[in-house]
Design an enzyme around this catalytic site. Structure first.
Site, PDB file in Angstrom:
ATOM      1  N   GLY A  28      39.954  27.242   7.260  1.00 60.27           N
ATOM      2  CA  GLY A  28      39.654  26.664   8.570  1.00 60.27           C
ATOM      3  C   GLY A  28      40.433  25.427   8.969  1.00 60.27           C
ATOM      4  N   PHE A  30      27.007  27.424  15.845  1.00 59.65           N
ATOM      5  CA  PHE A  30      28.166  28.038  15.197  1.00 59.65           C
ATOM      6  C   PHE A  30      29.358  27.941  16.135  1.00 59.65           C
ATOM      7  CE2 PHE A  30      30.944  31.149  13.288  1.00 59.65           C
ATOM      8  CZ  PHE A  30      30.794  30.837  11.952  1.00 59.65           C
ATOM      9  N   VAL A  31      30.412  27.298  15.665  1.00 61.32           N
ATOM     10  CA  VAL A  31      31.577  27.059  16.517  1.00 61.32           C
ATOM     11  C   VAL A  31      32.795  27.833  16.012  1.00 61.32           C
ATOM     12  CG1 VAL A  31      30.799  24.823  17.390  1.00 61.32           C
ATOM     13  CG2 VAL A  31      32.112  24.905  15.296  1.00 61.32           C
ATOM     14  N   GLU A  49      39.063  18.422   6.071  1.00 65.54           N
ATOM     15  CA  GLU A  49      38.128  19.534   6.321  1.00 65.54           C
ATOM     16  C   GLU A  49      38.051  19.827   7.811  1.00 65.54           C
ATOM     17  OE1 GLU A  49      36.315  21.910   5.463  1.00 65.54           O
ATOM     18  OE2 GLU A  49      35.155  21.572   3.647  1.00 65.54           O
ATOM     19  N   ASP A  51      29.205  21.538   7.135  1.00 63.20           N
ATOM     20  CA  ASP A  51      27.962  22.164   7.589  1.00 63.20           C
ATOM     21  C   ASP A  51      26.845  21.695   6.650  1.00 63.20           C
ATOM     22  OD1 ASP A  51      26.050  23.893   8.592  1.00 63.20           O
ATOM     23  OD2 ASP A  51      27.050  25.731   7.997  1.00 63.20           O
ATOM     24  N   ASP A  94      36.756  30.409  12.305  1.00 60.91           N
ATOM     25  CA  ASP A  94      36.641  31.832  12.615  1.00 60.91           C
ATOM     26  C   ASP A  94      35.203  32.279  12.795  1.00 60.91           C
ATOM     27  OD1 ASP A  94      36.009  31.505   9.754  1.00 60.91           O
ATOM     28  OD2 ASP A  94      35.854  33.688   9.765  1.00 60.91           O
ATOM     29  N   ARG A 133      40.605  32.479  15.296  1.00 57.93           N
ATOM     30  CA  ARG A 133      41.055  31.188  14.766  1.00 57.93           C
ATOM     31  C   ARG A 133      42.108  30.532  15.660  1.00 57.93           C
ATOM     32  NH1 ARG A 133      39.313  30.468   9.358  1.00 57.93           N
ATOM     33  NH2 ARG A 133      39.038  32.390   8.183  1.00 57.93           N
TER      34      ARG A 133
HETATM   35  P1  IMP Z   1      29.397  23.851   3.988  1.00 53.06           P
HETATM   36  O1  IMP Z   1      29.800  24.053   2.568  1.00 53.06           O
HETATM   37  O2  IMP Z   1      28.032  24.401   4.292  1.00 53.06           O
HETATM   38  O3  IMP Z   1      29.521  22.417   4.463  1.00 53.06           O
HETATM   39  O4  IMP Z   1      30.296  24.774   4.866  1.00 53.06           O
HETATM   40  C1  IMP Z   1      31.590  24.563   5.066  1.00 53.06           C
HETATM   41  C2  IMP Z   1      32.319  25.828   5.443  1.00 53.06           C
HETATM   42  O5  IMP Z   1      31.490  26.795   6.145  1.00 53.06           O
HETATM   43  C3  IMP Z   1      33.390  25.435   6.421  1.00 53.06           C
HETATM   44  O6  IMP Z   1      34.555  25.005   5.740  1.00 53.06           O
HETATM   45  C4  IMP Z   1      33.554  26.705   7.230  1.00 53.06           C
HETATM   46  O7  IMP Z   1      34.439  27.573   6.567  1.00 53.06           O
HETATM   47  C5  IMP Z   1      32.180  27.344   7.249  1.00 53.06           C
HETATM   48  N1  IMP Z   1      31.451  26.998   8.487  1.00 53.06           N
HETATM   49  C6  IMP Z   1      30.340  26.252   8.588  1.00 53.06           C
HETATM   50  N2  IMP Z   1      29.932  26.133   9.864  1.00 53.06           N
HETATM   51  C7  IMP Z   1      30.827  26.830  10.601  1.00 53.06           C
HETATM   52  C8  IMP Z   1      30.953  27.073  12.021  1.00 53.06           C
HETATM   53  O8  IMP Z   1      30.168  26.614  12.865  1.00 53.06           O
HETATM   54  N3  IMP Z   1      32.014  27.841  12.385  1.00 53.06           N
HETATM   55  C9  IMP Z   1      32.916  28.364  11.490  1.00 53.06           C
HETATM   56  N4  IMP Z   1      32.828  28.151  10.174  1.00 53.06           N
HETATM   57  C10 IMP Z   1      31.803  27.385   9.732  1.00 53.06           C
END
Ligand code: IMP
Length: 191
Positions: A59, A167-168, A114, A118, A174, A180
């Site tokens: 991402g 969700f973005v 990053e 999330d 993606d 993307r």
């Molecule tokens: P985390 O480990 O829960 O903080 O998630 C991080 C990863 O989840 C990011 O690097 C993204 O790949 C994916 N992700 C989380 N939220 C979104 C979103 O809203 N859109 C797209 N990808 C997301």
């Protein structure tokens, strides 16, 4: 800059979310303004040093590319790829290293780049991975942070936008590996 962004985008049929409508969330001009601001702060912080920026695939590739083009310091780059388990639009569960960095970061100033934080699982994993390699310093930079969800016991040093739990998609992010390439960020409509 190209034509104004459409207010809405329909997810292509090749995705399991095909036909769903995304609405404009953060337009490209606002993203570019924020990226320039972040690059200016980093350039100031790392003046006379040569940090290594580590982009978190997939991402962050677009954010990384825009960010480094605005830096006016010496720097190096590398990438790391992490898989997080969970459903397509929520990242609960565990994370796993898919591609490690190639550079030796011992004694280096590291900047983790990053796209989005999330739950915070990915950055926690990355922090542990970095600490094993004994860098001189590590900071975290993210374009987006979901402040309602993120559960962190350390600070993300630079956050572009604090966003609600939606969700973005776009600007490197993606849905189902699609969309993307959008230059702006879009979000699924709230029900
Ligand atoms: P985390 O480990 O829960 O903080 O998630 C991080 C990863 O989840 C990011 O690097 C993204 O790949 C994916 N992700 C989380 N939220 C979104 C979103 O809203 N859109 C797209 N990808 C997301």
């Amino acid at each position: 800059m190209a034509d104004a962004d459409p207010q809405e985008i329909t997810v292509p049929a090749s995705s399991r979310y095909g036909g769903q409508v995304l609405e404009l969330f953060i337009p490209q001009a606002k993203i570019q303004g924020k990226v320039a601001e972040m690059a200016a702060v980093l350039s100031e912080q790392y003046r006379e040093r040569c940090p290594i920026l580590i982009g978190v695939l997939n991402g962050s590739f677009m954010f990384m590319a825009d960010l480094v083009r605005q830096l006016d310091i010496d720097f190096e780059i590398d990438f790391i790829k992490i898989a997080s388990y969970g459903s397509e639009t929520s990242s609960t569960g565990t994370v796993r290293l898919l591609k490690d960095i190639s550079a030796d970061i011992t004694g280096r100033d590291v900047v983790i780049v990053e796209d989005i934080v999330d739950t915070g699982l990915t950055v926690k994993f990355l922090r542990n991975r970095m600490e094993e390699a004994a860098p001189a310093s590590v900071i975290f930079v993210t374009l987006l942070l979901k402040y309602e969800v993120a559960n962190l016991d350390f600070t993300i040093d630079y956050v572009g936008f604090n966003i609600p739990n939606r969700f973005v998609v776009g600007y490197g992010l993606d849905v189902d590996q699609k969309l993307r390439g959008l230059r702006s960020l879009y979000a699924f409509r709230e029900n």
